[in-house]
Design a protein around this motif. Structure first.
Motif, PDB file in Angstrom:
ATOM      1  N   ILE A 139     102.244  22.070  69.989  1.00  0.00           N
ATOM      2  CA  ILE A 139     101.051  22.303  69.188  1.00  0.00           C
ATOM      3  C   ILE A 139      99.810  22.302  70.077  1.00  0.00           C
ATOM      4  O   ILE A 139      98.895  23.111  69.895  1.00  0.00           O
ATOM      5  CB  ILE A 139     100.919  21.230  68.081  1.00  0.00           C
ATOM      6  CG1 ILE A 139     101.964  21.459  66.988  1.00  0.00           C
ATOM      7  CG2 ILE A 139      99.517  21.226  67.475  1.00  0.00           C
ATOM      8  CD1 ILE A 139     101.756  22.733  66.182  1.00  0.00           C
ATOM      9  N   THR A 198     104.234  24.971  61.476  1.00  0.00           N
ATOM     10  CA  THR A 198     103.188  24.807  62.481  1.00  0.00           C
ATOM     11  C   THR A 198     101.870  24.387  61.836  1.00  0.00           C
ATOM     12  O   THR A 198     101.142  23.542  62.371  1.00  0.00           O
ATOM     13  CB  THR A 198     102.985  26.123  63.258  1.00  0.00           C
ATOM     14  OG1 THR A 198     104.207  26.462  63.921  1.00  0.00           O
ATOM     15  CG2 THR A 198     101.873  25.992  64.284  1.00  0.00           C
ATOM     16  N   GLU A 199     101.572  24.945  60.677  1.00  0.00           N
ATOM     17  CA  GLU A 199     100.335  24.611  59.974  1.00  0.00           C
ATOM     18  C   GLU A 199     100.324  23.139  59.565  1.00  0.00           C
ATOM     19  O   GLU A 199      99.293  22.454  59.679  1.00  0.00           O
ATOM     20  CB  GLU A 199     100.164  25.499  58.750  1.00  0.00           C
ATOM     21  CG  GLU A 199      99.873  26.968  59.060  1.00  0.00           C
ATOM     22  CD  GLU A 199     101.091  27.735  59.564  1.00  0.00           C
ATOM     23  OE1 GLU A 199     102.242  27.248  59.359  1.00  0.00           O
ATOM     24  OE2 GLU A 199     100.896  28.809  60.159  1.00  0.00           O
ATOM     25  N   GLN A 256     102.073  20.688  60.994  1.00  0.00           N
ATOM     26  CA  GLN A 256     101.990  19.887  62.213  1.00  0.00           C
ATOM     27  C   GLN A 256     100.551  19.819  62.719  1.00  0.00           C
ATOM     28  O   GLN A 256     100.060  18.748  63.115  1.00  0.00           O
ATOM     29  CB  GLN A 256     102.914  20.469  63.288  1.00  0.00           C
ATOM     30  CG  GLN A 256     104.388  20.323  62.976  1.00  0.00           C
ATOM     31  CD  GLN A 256     105.263  21.047  63.978  1.00  0.00           C
ATOM     32  OE1 GLN A 256     104.797  21.871  64.767  1.00  0.00           O
ATOM     33  NE2 GLN A 256     106.557  20.747  63.963  1.00  0.00           N
ATOM     34  N   LEU A 257      99.880  20.944  62.721  1.00  0.00           N
ATOM     35  CA  LEU A 257      98.486  20.980  63.160  1.00  0.00           C
ATOM     36  C   LEU A 257      97.611  20.122  62.249  1.00  0.00           C
ATOM     37  O   LEU A 257      96.734  19.393  62.724  1.00  0.00           O
ATOM     38  CB  LEU A 257      97.992  22.420  63.173  1.00  0.00           C
ATOM     39  CG  LEU A 257      96.563  22.650  63.674  1.00  0.00           C
ATOM     40  CD1 LEU A 257      96.395  22.135  65.093  1.00  0.00           C
ATOM     41  CD2 LEU A 257      96.202  24.130  63.589  1.00  0.00           C
ATOM     42  N   GLU A 258      97.860  20.179  60.960  1.00  0.00           N
ATOM     43  CA  GLU A 258      97.098  19.372  59.999  1.00  0.00           C
ATOM     44  C   GLU A 258      97.245  17.884  60.307  1.00  0.00           C
ATOM     45  O   GLU A 258      96.267  17.125  60.281  1.00  0.00           O
ATOM     46  CB  GLU A 258      97.602  19.678  58.592  1.00  0.00           C
ATOM     47  CG  GLU A 258      97.011  18.817  57.494  1.00  0.00           C
ATOM     48  CD  GLU A 258      97.665  19.100  56.153  1.00  0.00           C
ATOM     49  OE1 GLU A 258      98.313  18.177  55.598  1.00  0.00           O
ATOM     50  OE2 GLU A 258      97.555  20.246  55.677  1.00  0.00           O
ATOM     51  N   MET A 308      98.095  16.473  63.210  1.00  0.00           N
ATOM     52  CA  MET A 308      97.476  16.129  64.488  1.00  0.00           C
ATOM     53  C   MET A 308      95.956  16.129  64.394  1.00  0.00           C
ATOM     54  O   MET A 308      95.277  15.319  65.029  1.00  0.00           O
ATOM     55  CB  MET A 308      97.985  17.065  65.581  1.00  0.00           C
ATOM     56  CG  MET A 308      99.456  16.812  65.892  1.00  0.00           C
ATOM     57  SD  MET A 308     100.141  17.848  67.204  1.00  0.00           S
ATOM     58  CE  MET A 308      99.226  17.285  68.634  1.00  0.00           C
ATOM     59  N   GLU A 309      95.402  17.015  63.590  1.00  0.00           N
ATOM     60  CA  GLU A 309      93.951  17.004  63.382  1.00  0.00           C
ATOM     61  C   GLU A 309      93.524  15.745  62.636  1.00  0.00           C
ATOM     62  O   GLU A 309      92.455  15.183  62.918  1.00  0.00           O
ATOM     63  CB  GLU A 309      93.522  18.257  62.629  1.00  0.00           C
ATOM     64  CG  GLU A 309      93.575  19.522  63.480  1.00  0.00           C
ATOM     65  CD  GLU A 309      93.210  20.769  62.695  1.00  0.00           C
ATOM     66  OE1 GLU A 309      93.268  20.715  61.440  1.00  0.00           O
ATOM     67  OE2 GLU A 309      92.889  21.788  63.330  1.00  0.00           O
ATOM     68  N   LYS A 344      97.522  14.320  74.119  1.00  0.00           N
ATOM     69  CA  LYS A 344      96.744  15.472  74.574  1.00  0.00           C
ATOM     70  C   LYS A 344      96.497  15.420  76.076  1.00  0.00           C
ATOM     71  O   LYS A 344      96.606  16.444  76.769  1.00  0.00           O
ATOM     72  CB  LYS A 344      95.417  15.527  73.824  1.00  0.00           C
ATOM     73  CG  LYS A 344      95.551  15.927  72.353  1.00  0.00           C
ATOM     74  CD  LYS A 344      94.218  15.918  71.648  1.00  0.00           C
ATOM     75  CE  LYS A 344      93.259  16.942  72.238  1.00  0.00           C
ATOM     76  NZ  LYS A 344      91.972  16.979  71.532  1.00  0.00           N
TER      77      LYS A 344
END
Length: 206
Positions: free
Chosen positions: A62, A121-122, A124-126, A128-129, A161
């Protein structure tokens, strides 16, 4: 040699860079260490569980996904992170990492009905954000804080990160296929213009 100096050597040995590339920035003690050290990349590592490896791989991708250039998984970043956790993190850093991985392994399936690696993916990104939002008051996010010592109490998402970026841009794929890599031994030109679309030059990120 201090632990962070060993980290520099570990990153170089792990990613396959030669000592000559960074020779001008290494101390005599670091050069001696690297000259006598085994090939670290070939060493066995068994620090993470199978599920933790899946989570680390998914989070890494990601941060730096595969596009028309290699992604974090292509560059071997998940293995880099496991090696760093096993051999180079201190107890405080390991505890933060393990707590974060435990949260990802237990709470995410409860909230989303699936393990983190199996989400879209959406999603997962949510997630992590949301982790970033929760960690936003950390010194890790201080404005202009781009050349600093490793922060041992940085939150889990910051650890991930930083290690992804570190592992990726010191890897062979990251430094030669994403950064500009045109080696000219024993030369220096301090005035090479970059256009807005150019990537930066490969080199030591430490």
């Amino acid at each position: 040699m201090e632990r962070r100096e060993f980290l520099q050597c570990a990153a170089i040995l792990l990613t396959g860079a030669t000592a000559s590339q960074l020779g001008f920035t290494l101390s005599d003690e670091q050069r001696a260490y690297m000259a006598s050290a085994p090939n670290y990349n070939l060493g066995a590592v068994d620090y993470f569980s199978t599920e933790q490896r899946r989570i680390v791989a998914a989070m890494s991708e990601i941060v730096i996904p595969r596009t028309d250039t290699p992604g974090a998984i292509d560059a071997g970043v998940p293995r880099f992170i496991e090696l760093m956790a096993a051999d180079w993190m201190n107890d405080q850093e390991r505890a933060i990492l393990q707590d974060g991985l435990q949260y990802m392994a237990s709470r995410i399936p409860e909230e989303y009905g699936k393990a983190f690696p199996d989400l879209t993916t959406e999603q997962q990104l949510e997630i992590m954000e949301a982790l970033e939002d929760a960690a936003s008051d950390s010194d890790w996010y201080a404005f202009g804080n781009v050349r600093r010592a490793f922060i041992s109490d940085a939150p889990f998402i910051c650890q991930i990160k930083e290690l992804v970026a570190w592992g990726f841009f010191t890897s062979e794929k990251g430094s030669t296929q994403v950064l500009r890599y045109e080696a000219m031994p024993m030369t220096f030109d301090g005035d090479i213009p970059l256009s807005p679309d150019d990537s930066t030059w490969a080199g030591s990120t430490i």
